[in-house]
Design an enzyme around this catalytic site. Sequence first.
Site, short mmCIF file in Angstrom:
data_model
loop_
_atom_site.label_atom_id
_atom_site.label_comp_id
_atom_site.label_asym_id
_atom_site.label_seq_id
_atom_site.Cartn_x
_atom_site.Cartn_y
_atom_site.Cartn_z
N CYS A 5 0.85 -1.19 0.00
CA CYS A 5 0.00 0.00 0.00
C CYS A 5 0.89 1.24 0.00
O CYS A 5 2.11 1.16 0.09
CB CYS A 5 -0.94 0.01 1.21
SG CYS A 5 -0.08 0.12 2.78
N CYS B 197 3.41 1.73 2.82
CA CYS B 197 4.68 1.02 2.66
C CYS B 197 5.70 1.91 1.93
O CYS B 197 6.88 1.94 2.29
CB CYS B 197 4.49 -0.28 1.90
SG CYS B 197 3.39 -1.46 2.69
N ASP C 33 18.26 22.58 -35.32
CA ASP C 33 19.70 22.76 -35.46
C ASP C 33 20.09 22.27 -36.86
O ASP C 33 19.36 21.50 -37.48
CB ASP C 33 20.42 21.95 -34.37
CG ASP C 33 21.93 21.98 -34.56
OD1 ASP C 33 22.48 23.08 -34.69
OD2 ASP C 33 22.53 20.89 -34.59
N ASP D 172 20.96 18.12 -31.45
CA ASP D 172 21.71 16.89 -31.16
C ASP D 172 23.02 17.13 -30.45
O ASP D 172 23.61 16.18 -29.91
CB ASP D 172 21.99 16.14 -32.47
CG ASP D 172 23.15 16.76 -33.25
OD1 ASP D 172 23.16 18.00 -33.39
OD2 ASP D 172 24.03 16.02 -33.70
N ASP E 83 23.58 22.53 -28.21
CA ASP E 83 22.12 22.61 -28.25
C ASP E 83 21.49 22.41 -26.88
O ASP E 83 20.29 22.65 -26.71
CB ASP E 83 21.54 21.55 -29.21
CG ASP E 83 21.99 21.77 -30.64
OD1 ASP E 83 22.09 22.94 -31.04
OD2 ASP E 83 22.25 20.78 -31.34
#
Length: 776
Positions: free
Chosen positions: A75, A78, A482, A672, A676
């Site tokens: 539950c 816990c 980019d 990438d 960036d």
Amino acid sequence: MCCAGCQAVCQAIVDNGLADYYRHRQAMPEPGGAELPGGLGELEAFDNATFQKSFVRGLADDEREADLILEGITCAACVWLNERHLGHMPGVRAVRVNYATRRATVRWNERETRLSRILAAVTEIGYRAHPYDPDRSELLAQQERRTALWRVFVAGFGMMQVMMYAYPAYIAGEGDMSPAAAAVMRWASLVLTTPVVLYSAAPFFRRAWRDLRARHLGMDVPVALGIGAAFSASVWATVRGVGEVYFDSVTMFVFFLLGARYLEMLARQHAMRGAETLGRLVPAFARRLRADGSVEERVPVESLAVGDRLLVRPGETIVADARVRAGESEVNEAWLTGESLPVRKAAGDAVMSGSLNGSGVLEVVAEQLGEATRLAVIRRLMERARNERPRIVAIADRVALVFTGVLLLLAAAAALAWWQIDPGRALSICVAVLVVSCPCALSLATPVALTVATDALARAGLLVTRARAIETLARAGHFVFDKTGTLTQGTLQLDEILCAEGVAPEVALAAAAALEEGSEHLIARAIVAAAPRGPAASRLDVVAGQGIRGELGGRRLALGQAAFVGSLAQAPLPSGWRMEGARTWVYLGEAGRWLAAFGLSDRIRPSAAAAVEALREAGCALSVFSGDAQAAVDALARELGVADARGGLTPEGKHAALSALQERAVVAMVGDGINDAPVLAQAQVSLAMAGGTELARQQADIILLGDDLERILLGRRIARRTQGIIRENLCWAFAYNVCAIPAAALGWVTPWMAGVGMGLSSLLVVLNALRIARTK
């Protein structure tokens, strides 16, 4: 206490000031006695550095992070207990426990504490922890499905049998059924309904009790009230032999609601299975070669080290990010690229962990292992998205909370009103109002749709790493790309050779390749790749950022920038040379004259033009931000038809330009590289190429697998359809409740009809969300 072990656990909880656990819990803990998995023995074994390679990640400043599976979680209390108990330990920096997956992510300082102490702390409060294992996680998911299916089965079986006993009472005319027969039918229905209420409906009562003790009106509160009231009244009527019974309504309601929630659980687990599948791609053993390559030995993956030579036979999975040393084969990288066609690999090519080798034998050198591989990074990013809570889900839950409070007031008002009109119908109408207008459909409308959408995007080659990305991608109206590595392939290629009079292009290229033979520069690799192998130059002199000098066949040559080569050529450039296009130019010369000029370019990705055109047709504004020269950026923009092209931008310049765009629209950034990362973090939603840098992937909200930029458009379409389906689900939930509540309050809806309506309402929301998976 039943034993000394339970007494010790209780004492540990109380001594650490965590006695509130006993107030919050709504389920008893699982029985102990289970041993540590896999015969690991004493907890100190977990401190072994070799063993930790498979699941412990090294962070900065002696910090470590690991994923653990916690057994015994029953539950929310816990979860609270484990987070508080571990969080108070010296050296533990952070603890996050996911209740749905039973997985804990723990970060600690290696100098202040050890993993074995953390595991011992978990054990002393009555739970069991072990390293995260995808197979064990799948086993826990199977147990959850099996338990839920048994609850549905018991409810369905009870419903059918109770309806069999209730049906004669519905069709019998006045005096057709004796009181004794009616009593037998009622007692039989009571016996059959009891396991449905006590077993199948038990989770509703446990969660409702937890919510009430926490002074929180969850969506299970009206469900539990409706089931409890109807069942209690039916038992009382059966014992007294007077009054109406609602056993058929109770069993039908429980069955339909459990059925809807079971389907929702399947959809949730199906979407979660993507990360689990990635975790199972890498096998437990590998074939390692000795330094001389003479002997092959089968060793655990955890014992491998960077630089090890590995043998990959046909049909085997590559266990590390590595580079091919010898051999040729086709490798299936579908987990990363989404493409089922294998990729040809030969000496010098990079291969990734989790890829499947084809028909050839490869000898590879390990470069990244375990949690440092690209496969592991992507899996962690997916898990991060799964653990986040989107804003739209939080809003829906708050609305459902208010709705639940209003619903309880309406049910009470209906009961009071009918007590004045017809006391015999007051209870059934109150139960009908509680049941028919349960906010389950409202609470399911958003999370189920987002779960299905995440899975659909993953299948489309877009890994969602932050849960909010779907909502934001749907609203994005301006896409910023980019240039290098995003719109282009990120690899220079030789396009054109301009030669002086009397110089053959192949001779000039061979001379340039001889000078660049040992260089790792992008330009050097492009020239060497385009030339046939020949004799190497001697007496090389490299000038950083300028070029290289050397001797070939007794001649002193120079290769590099125009000014650098011009200092040796001592002559103006040939008048016939035209340096056109978005190329990078490299010059070759010798004493007294120019020999050749080499034009290199970074080719545009095959899918870039189609992706840009499709986004433009979809009404999106487009921009290109790049650190490259403005001329090169302008040339690419003209070819793609992008009007807003900005070159020569520093990372700070990109950040400022993006901030200006965000004042007018929701901006999506696609990049990438390391430069960036700031703008990927700044954009409302960001997408990174899977082949980009680690920093870019960490900052991105979505990772684009493979090189197909057109998947961005598909992702946007899925995101927009998801938002549309969420709106449909919410509108349906509200419209249903607006119609159903008055009908139930007026006595037009019986409890069993309310149960059917509520169950079908929740089921419709789930089925509507599953339509997202069919987006083309």
